[in-house]
Design an enzyme around this catalytic site. Sequence first.
Site, short mmCIF file in Angstrom:
data_model
loop_
_atom_site.label_atom_id
_atom_site.label_comp_id
_atom_site.label_asym_id
_atom_site.label_seq_id
_atom_site.Cartn_x
_atom_site.Cartn_y
_atom_site.Cartn_z
N ASN A 1 -10.09 -1.07 -1.93
CA ASN A 1 -8.26 -1.00 -1.36
C ASN A 1 -7.83 -1.33 -2.94
O ASN A 1 -7.86 -2.23 -2.81
CB ASN A 1 -8.55 -1.27 -0.69
CG ASN A 1 -7.05 -1.53 -0.22
OD1 ASN A 1 -5.98 -0.87 -1.18
ND2 ASN A 1 -6.48 -1.58 1.33
N CYS B 1 1.62 -1.22 -0.07
CA CYS B 1 0.43 0.26 0.31
C CYS B 1 0.77 1.22 0.21
O CYS B 1 0.31 2.01 0.21
CB CYS B 1 -0.95 -0.16 1.39
SG CYS B 1 -1.94 -1.31 1.48
N HIS C 1 -3.90 6.97 1.55
CA HIS C 1 -4.64 5.45 0.90
C HIS C 1 -5.08 5.10 1.44
O HIS C 1 -5.66 5.11 2.64
CB HIS C 1 -3.23 5.04 1.79
CG HIS C 1 -3.34 2.91 0.80
ND1 HIS C 1 -3.96 2.51 0.03
CD2 HIS C 1 -3.66 2.52 2.22
CE1 HIS C 1 -4.36 1.42 0.12
NE2 HIS C 1 -3.98 0.97 1.11
#
Lengths: 326, 335
Positions: free
Chosen positions: B292, B115, B262
């Site tokens: 995500n 990520c 994020h």
Amino acid sequence: MPKILGMGYDLPARRVDNEELARELGRSAEEIEKRTGVTSRSYAEAGEGPSHFAAAAARGALAEANLTAKDLEFLIFATMTPDVTFPGSGCYLQHKLGCETIGALDVRAQCAGLVFALDVADRFLRSGQYRRILVAGGDVHSSGLDFSPAGADVTPRFGDGAAVFVLDAEGEGVLGAAVRSDATELERFWCEFPSSRRRPVRFLQSDFAAGKHFPKIDEPYVRKSGLEKIPSIVEEALSVANLRRADVSRFVFQHVFPDVAEGAAEALGVRERTSVGGRDGGHVASASLGITLCRDREAGRVSPGDVVCLATAGAGECWGAAVLRL
Amino acid sequence: MRMPNSRIVGLGAYVPDSVVTNADLTRLMDTTDEWIQQRTGIRERRHIAEDTGAADLGAEAAKRALAEAGVRAADVDLVIFATLSPDYDFPSSACVLQKRLGISGMPAFDVKNQCSGFLYGLSIADQYIRTGKARRVLLVGGEIHSTGIDLTTRGRDVGVIFGDGAGAALVAAESDSRRGVLSTHLHAEGKYAEKLWLEAAASRSRPRLTPEMLEGDRPAIFPRMDGKYVFKHAVTRFTEVITEALERNGLGIDALDVLIPHQANLRISQMVAMGFNLTEERMFNNIDRYGNTTAASIPLALSEAIAAGMIREGSLVCLAAFGAGFTWASALIRW
């Protein structure tokens, strides 16, 4: 200009000679050696990924640098065979060394990974972002090879291991580096699966039989390309460093076909001062250049203050050269 | 000689057309729209509908970023691709992207930092530009998660969260020292590597892929997550690394115009914002529509925040990420 404070390497304890591979691969030991030019290699044990060997190599490099893991400000790990799919091997190495919360970058540039990682480290040091960086290159190929007659041309060429450099921002270490990529012919040296582009799932039971999870090499193409790319990138890196071939005391070349690395040295007219890795350890994609350099040092072929030039070309295609002062 | 700054001069995003709503997922697994929304804030995500790689999505995003920047693909000096779901075992998706864009010669490599991958990549781009080794860096974050998650009840805790997508930034040298990337901050803590991870294929297993890894209650070829653990660490580390970026530049939270976190989980973003007393108009989220997308989420959110008029020339923008590794990172940018 970054300075090299320490270097180290580590290989698995288990040595595998061609006799041992002969039965599974359906070829005699002599045939394997004749075909690949490799006499033996080291294989990891279960549970040992690239970070395992990089940690041992790092301990040696840190001891030589008279530093502890706490003195490092950043860590870069080059591998094409990570310990697990994610996170990267850098995170595992960071934990094994006890580095606290410094950044741990994983770089993927296949056979040229170590040179790419050195170039990235060089940038982070020259910009002033970090003062001390550990660069690791490591691969465990042996767990992903085809130990059947279908793998006879590829499997014996690879080995496992890791090499590490500890770099400091002050001094004269990385004199120049050049890295390049060209994916026009990427299927000539690749491993297709697992593939995220494959639906519904990256790998299925029915895929085992097809062997697409094993590396494939188009030998004539990869040989020809390596012979062109290693000499040209050496000239480019020397030009970046503002040096000539005559200024280099030792060249270290690596290629999945050892005779291609030797041929590149011939082409440059530097064969007598070039070390080529792999014949007695196999191609450890991300580490061989570092392993060979460390062995040259052990054997007294290079000394502190020497200018050395590392160069390789491989899958991607990615290729690169780094001119270092030891 | 003063080093140039790096600045994002073009952005692009691309997601596959195929929308998968929470209701669609209820037909594949035992879950509910309410459960997913309450815990994650996700309403829908995109999944590829035919064989498509991370670099295929990345190439579309890259074309848009290049067009916005007015830069030809062939004039790029360096290609960085952040992904945890590469097109092939090897070579890297950066190489595949080169091929898709029809460019060659410049170095191309992948960053595997989950990520935080886009911000690790941005920091690398920043160093190459500041030291003069590159003038134009193409940085792409792209992921195909849908082929690597377990879309059955067995894998629902992770399966509902992830989506496919890509975002790209063209990062270029900027002579105005007041504009561009002001600082980047990278961290990791490998102690927690297996709190959010995908084991197989694993080179440390012999062999690295076996029929057993594809089966069982928790197949090793699908990601696993200790959700509560990740949540708690994420809130702490997001907060720390945003603070670190501001402090490094002698700024306080009041100076910050927009935070782009994020897109891990809307509840994480909200907890972080609450800690800073950041109002909704100073933080951008789009996880409700994309899930995500790991390395792609920041450029995907950033490009939409700009399109929404939240970011203008002179805006102070903080990008921040936390995820598997654990890794976490931030970048402070004067737009």
